[in-house]
Design a protein around this motif. Structure first.
Motif, short mmCIF file in Angstrom:
data_model
loop_
_atom_site.label_atom_id
_atom_site.label_comp_id
_atom_site.label_asym_id
_atom_site.label_seq_id
_atom_site.Cartn_x
_atom_site.Cartn_y
_atom_site.Cartn_z
N GLU A 5 43.50 58.52 28.97
CA GLU A 5 44.30 59.74 28.98
C GLU A 5 43.83 60.70 30.08
O GLU A 5 44.65 61.31 30.79
CB GLU A 5 44.22 60.42 27.62
N ILE A 6 42.52 60.83 30.25
CA ILE A 6 41.99 61.73 31.28
C ILE A 6 42.32 61.19 32.67
O ILE A 6 42.68 61.95 33.58
CB ILE A 6 40.47 61.90 31.12
N ALA A 7 42.23 59.86 32.84
CA ALA A 7 42.55 59.26 34.14
C ALA A 7 44.02 59.48 34.49
O ALA A 7 44.37 59.71 35.65
CB ALA A 7 42.23 57.77 34.11
N ARG A 8 44.89 59.43 33.49
CA ARG A 8 46.31 59.68 33.74
C ARG A 8 46.54 61.14 34.15
O ARG A 8 47.32 61.41 35.06
CB ARG A 8 47.14 59.34 32.50
N ASN A 79 39.24 54.91 39.00
CA ASN A 79 39.79 54.99 37.64
C ASN A 79 40.74 53.86 37.28
O ASN A 79 41.03 53.67 36.09
CB ASN A 79 40.53 56.32 37.45
N TRP A 80 41.24 53.12 38.29
CA TRP A 80 42.28 52.13 38.02
C TRP A 80 41.94 50.80 38.69
O TRP A 80 42.77 50.21 39.38
CB TRP A 80 43.64 52.65 38.51
N SER A 81 40.74 50.32 38.46
CA SER A 81 40.30 49.09 39.15
C SER A 81 41.08 47.87 38.69
O SER A 81 41.40 46.99 39.50
CB SER A 81 38.80 48.88 38.91
N TRP A 397 54.48 51.40 31.15
CA TRP A 397 54.12 50.38 32.11
C TRP A 397 53.55 50.99 33.39
O TRP A 397 54.05 52.01 33.87
CB TRP A 397 55.35 49.56 32.50
N LEU A 398 52.54 50.33 33.96
CA LEU A 398 52.15 50.60 35.34
C LEU A 398 53.03 49.78 36.27
O LEU A 398 53.60 50.28 37.23
CB LEU A 398 50.69 50.24 35.58
N GLY A 408 45.42 48.95 32.88
CA GLY A 408 45.09 49.13 34.28
C GLY A 408 43.88 49.98 34.55
O GLY A 408 43.39 50.04 35.67
N VAL A 409 43.39 50.69 33.52
CA VAL A 409 42.29 51.62 33.73
C VAL A 409 40.97 50.87 33.96
O VAL A 409 40.80 49.73 33.49
CB VAL A 409 42.17 52.56 32.50
N SER A 410 40.05 51.48 34.68
CA SER A 410 38.75 50.86 34.95
C SER A 410 37.96 50.73 33.65
O SER A 410 37.73 51.74 32.96
CB SER A 410 37.96 51.70 35.95
#
Length: 470
Positions: A5-8, A79-81, A397-398, A408-410
């Motif tokens: 949520e924080i990465a988004r 954040n999205w590796s 969806w990403l 998709g998040v790291s």
């Protein structure tokens, strides 16, 4: 809050902030090139003054766009590796070409334009700003092609062993039906922002600084911005209609979410304004245009538009149960309407300015200063709401139908780490916003430059310093 949520939130904040500068850069680059062309052809000094005035504002914005854009690349790795691994083989080619070709054209020829006023012949110097402007459009196309893969994945095979998409058809990615309609829609929207910026600044100068001796010059700039607003506003409407039909084909859930339509409806109405429950599931009161949503979705006023409930059932059968396949309805519903409303308001303001300044008339009353302030922000915020709708409407969806956002998040990044970088970036961007606004206001208040036309290259020698016009 979880790391996801924080990465988004971080990606949303930094992306929307960066996107403030993109449409201004694209729109202004062509308008500045047009002003310099007018000076090259007429030798009228007012066009040279306007070229250097708006060129200075363009360069400030361009520099800030580069600084804020660099962060986007780092976020993919930070954040999205898993997302980067999944789409890396697809994104590598268009984004590499964007950097090696499009950004090369922008940066190189913009440098020649800045320093070449007295070193390059006038025609060659004019060509440099046009090439730089073309570079901004090419850059937009390659980036939009990558983004369109997220909306409608094409030209790939899925490697189950490595759990990633692998490029098989580069041409299919570059001619994705989504990018073919998104690109003209976005570029016309950029011209809408550029026109609003030029018209707003010129109008403000005209009514607040009408005693600076350049009223006719400001009126010319204001009408140029107004014409750009009207023409690009029409282009945005036409291309937006085309985009809605492609969206209905590839992402019908996004179209249903844009209307908050839960049940299949034939024909389907478009609601201009709706008051409903906080979750958007129940309508309490609405103003609707009958049949309009059917036309926007399918080009047929009597066609059926599928609702969220039936699409949810279809996606559960196709992708698996236990997942909510619809986005945040209130966000998508209102982002869609604010996008349309602000864009229409900007175009309408441009048409009004042309009407009240026809036949040599001008605006001088200070009460219109508020419109000068509002004009740059109307299309700019409309652009931002459009991108919020585009990206939020794709959720969960990403990469639509393939990679959920949660996947998709790291995996190795903690919530605390992401929160720290979120706070740091937000604070930094706040400082950059203050710098940007202060610089723009300082040079807007300074007004038109006083210098005469630059010397011809034949009148300078090799030892003459480069002419930095800004």
């Amino acid at each position: 809050m979880e790391a996801l949520e924080i990465a988004r939130w971080q990606f949303g904040i930094t992306t929307v902030y960066h996107f403030f500068f993109v449409p201004i850069t694209i729109g202004l680059s062509f308008l500045v090139a047009g002003l310099q062309t007018a000076w090259f052809r007429t030798q009228d000094e007012k066009y040279l003054r306007l070229t250097k005035f708006f060129g200075k504002l363009f360069l400030i914005n361009f520099a800030m766009g580069i600084v804020t854009g660099i962060v986007q690349e780092f976020q993919f790795g930070m954040n999205w590796s898993d997302y980067s691994r999944f789409v890396g083989d697809i994104f590598g080619a268009p984004l590499a070409i964007e950097g090696l070709l499009a950004f090369f054209l922008e940066s190189t020829f913009l440098g020649l334009w800045i320093f070449g006023w007295e070193k390059l012949r006038p025609g060659v110097h004019l060509a440099t700003i046009w090439i730089a402007a073309i570079g901004t459009v090419l850059s937009a196309y390659f980036i939009l092609a990558a983004n369109s893969f997220m909306q409608n994945p094409v030209g790939f095979t899925f490697n189950e062993t490595l759990n990633r998409a692998e490029l098989t058809d580069f041409w299919a990615v570059m001619t994705n039906p989504v990018v073919l309609v998104t690109f003209p829609h976005q570029i016309t929207a950029c011209f809408l922002v550029g026109g609003g910026f030029v018209a707003g600044v010129a109008l403000w100068r005209l009514v607040r600084r009408s005693d600076d001796g350049h009223a006719d010059t400001w009126r010319t700039a204001m009408r140029l911005g107004a014409v750009t607003l009207v023409i690009s506003g029409l282009g945005v409407a036409i291309t937006g209609d085309m985009q809605s039909k492609v969206m209905m084909d590839v992402q019908p859930m996004k179209m249903a979410a844009a209307e908050g339509l839960y049940e299949d409806e034939q024909p389907a109405s478009f609601s201009i304004l709706t008051v409903g429950t906080p979750d958007g599931k129940h309508e309490l009161w609405s103003i609707k245009v009958p049949h309009l949503l059917s036309y926007l979705a399918n080009g047929d006023f009597d066609s059926e538009v599928r609702g969220i409930n039936s699409l949810q059932a279809e996606y559960e059968a196709k992708y698996g149960e236990g997942v909510k396949y619809s986005p945040n309805i209130p966000v998508t519903y209102w982002a869609f309407r604010w996008m349309i409303a602000l864009g229409m308001a900007a175009a309408a303001a441009g048409a009004w300015l042309l009407w009240v300044t026809r036949k040599g008339r001008t605006l001088t009353h200070r009460r219109w200063a508020w419109l000068g302030v509002a004009l740059p922000f109307l299309p700019l915020f409309g652009n931002s709401f459009g991108w919020i709708f585009t990206e939020m409407g794709r959720q969960p969806w990403l990469v639509f139908g393939m990679l959920p956002t949660a996947a998709g998040v790291s995996p190795g990044v903690s919530a605390g780490t992401v929160l720290t970088s979120l706070i740091g970036f937000t604070a930094l961007y706040g400082v950059l916003a203050v710098i940007e606004v202060k610089l723009l206001l300082a040079y807007i208040n300074k007004g038109l430059p006083d210098e005469a036309a630059p010397r011809h290259p034949d009148d300078v020698d090799d030892d003459t310093p480069l002419a930095f016009a800004y």
